[in-house]
Structures are given as C-alpha cells and as structure tokens.
Enzyme design. Structure first.
Site: not given
Ligand code: F6P
Length: 329
Positions: A14, A75, A105-106, A128, A130, A132, A174
C-alpha cells in the site's frame, strides 16, 4: 559484499505519504556516492517484468511534497513463488543491479528476505500508514494519515454536534490499532475500538455513550479500527442497544493520499539517506528503523520477528480524557 555501483529502488504494498520523499533521498544519496540508480516500477512485480526507469537528479525533482509514489506500487502474487523470484534475480543480473532498496511494509520485507536469500543484497525502508512494522517505532506515512483522518473527523463532528448524533468512523490500520488510537485521542473520541483489545460491547461502547450522555454530551464519536470489523455492524449494534441511529463513515483510501507532512518528509529523507549509506559502506540485508536515540539497521530476519505492541497506557488516556471528572470507573 562487492562494491556497489548500481542499485534499484522500488515501492511496494500500500502506498504511503512520504514514499516519494524516500525515493528522492535514495536517488540523490546514491548519486552523491557515485552509485547509479534505476527505478523499478510496480514493486516486486516490476522486478519480475523488467519494468524499470533510469533515475537521475531531475527525475526526483519536485516530488518531495507529492503523495503516492511516482514509481507506482503493487502487491505481487508471482513474487511469492520461487519461479517469480528467480525471474526477479535474472532482472537484477540483466540490469547489473548490485542491490535493491525496497520501500514498504512487512509484506515488502518478506519479499526482501527471500530475495536476499537468493544472493541479491537488499535494504528495506519502512513506509505504511498502519505503523505496524515491529522493528521500528515509526513508519513513513503514519503521521500524515493520522492528520488526514483527524481533519475528516473534525468535519464530521461539526455536523454530528449540530444534529446531536452519534458518528461511527472506521479508520484503516489493517490488523493494528495504532491509527485508530492516535486519531481517537486527537479527536477526543467517546470510544475507540482496536483489535488489540477484546471487544466488550456493553462496557466499551454502550456504557461509554451512556456515561458521556450523563456528563452532558449530546453527540458521540466512535472510532473503529478496521481490524475490529465493520463499522456498519458496530453502528447496527449501537442502534439495537441504545435506540439511537448512528451515521457510519468509512474513511478508506482517503487516508493514504495527500501531501506528506513535515514528519514524513523528514523521516523519509533520513531513512532513504541511511539506506544508501549502509550499502555504500558495505552493509545490506537490513531494515532501516527508528528507535530511541535515532536510526538503526536491523537484520531483515530479526526485524520480521519483532512485534510492536499498541501502548495500552494510551488507551487509558483516551478513556480518561473523554469522561474524566464526570464518571468514576
Ligand atoms: O497497509 C495499508 C492499508 O491501507 C491498510 O490500512 C489497509 O487494510 C490496506 O492497505 C488496504 O489495501 P488496498 O489498497 O489493497 O485496499
């Protein structure tokens, strides 16, 4: 490790405000060390597909203040397979890349670990919204995302106040509650629900709304971390239990956009600088992290094993701030 002459930089997972600032820092620090820099587009998938763009000083001009990532992000399912990773290694060979700087991120760092095991030196930069990532107390983008959420919730509060309503707001994060808790404290939420704390609906929501009402409040702000579940469901349960009709807002991807604030620009610049310096000085396969006292390098495997816990003392602060003096718990 052999002397680094050319590196690749990519953003993965993300996006987060400040990723561009990190890309800029990587490119300019590389050039300052006589290292060439290639931008890999669309994260690990771009490394598989040889999707790249040469970078120079000007390619990263005027991006410090821009949200998103000029390198695009993705991703990659394919990178999770051994076959995909072998293709990525082949791209590194074809482009003559001596190392990769991976910003994300992770998930990004799991990919970095696998790539390093195939002989490609990697340095990770945590970014990120998050916050996290276990090895670092701060990830690029978190502060800007908090401020974006706060701005939105302040607006919601205006209308909730006028109509004497209850607002249930879902924020991202997340499986972590950092964003929800920091934002909840900053907006003076009636209640904050985070995945790190088992939900006792009666005590954590119903009781808090009732106590706030007894204290004289006529509008209520409930902040829900997405990791707890759907804000719509929480809204329905509030209606069933208390008989008020909350308005539900899912802030969603708006939290990921926008110009990075001072903290994210500055942290991203320092982290990008440190990432390339590590490579120039012969160190790799680590994550650049902020800890008490400054920036450190942590071996990727160790970094991935570290856990960061939500500070429950902050949770208590949130509880006291809303009802302190009105209700004794
Ligand atoms: O990791 C960042 C994040 O925005 C999270 O907070 C969320 O759960 C996820 O990515 C959403 O992902 P996507 O952009 O694939 O909907």
């Amino acid at each position: 490790m052999k002397k680094i002459k050319r590196i690749g930089v990519l953003t993965s997972g993300g996006d987060a405000p400040g990723m561009n600032a990190a890309v800029r820092a990587v490119v300019r620090t590389a050039l300052a060390n006589d290292i060439e820099c290639i931008g890999i587009r669309r994260g690990w998938q771009g490394l598989i597909n040889s999707d790249f763009v040469p970078m120079n000083r000007d390619s990263v001009g005027h991006i410090l203040s821009r949200g998103g990532t000029i390198l695009y992000t993705a991703r990659s399912e394919e990178f999770m397979t051994q076959k995909g990773r072998k293709k990525a290694v082949a791209t590194c060979k074809m482009l003559g890349l001596d190392a990769i700087v991976a910003i994300g991120g992770d998930g990004t760092f799991c990919g970095a670990l696998e790539l390093s095991r195939l002989g490609v030196p990697v340095v990770g930069v945590p970014a990120t919204i998050d916050n996290d990532v276990g090895c670092t107390n701060y990830t690029i983008g978190f502060d800007t995302a908090c401020n974006t959420a706060i701005e939105c919730i302040d607006r919601l509060r205006d209308t909730m106040q006028s109509h004497e309503r209850c607002s249930v707001v879902e924020v991202m994060g997340r499986n972590a509650g950092f964003l929800a808790l920091y934002v909840g404290i900053a907006v003076g939420a009636t209640a904050v629900l985070v995945p790190e704390k088992e939900l006792d609906f009666e005590k954590d929501v119903v009781q808090r709304i009732q106590d706030a009402r007894l204290a004289g409040n006529t509008h209520f702000m409930i902040v829900v971390a997405e990791g707890v579940g759907s804000a719509v469901e929480i809204g329905k349960r509030i209606e069933e239990s208390i008989g008020i009709s909350p308005r539900v807002t899912v802030l969603g991807h708006i939290q990921r956009g926008g110009s990075p604030n001072a903290r994210d620009r500055e942290t991203a610049t320092r982290m990008g600088y440190c990432a390339v310096n590590a490579l120039a000085e012969g160190r790799a396969n680590c994550i650049i992290a902020t800890q008490e006292g400054g920036i450190v390098e942590i071996p990727i495997e160790d970094a991935l094993a570290r856990k960061k816990h939500l500070q429950m003392d902050r949770y208590r602060i949130m509880e006291v701030m809303q009802l302190g003096g009105a209700v004794r718990h």
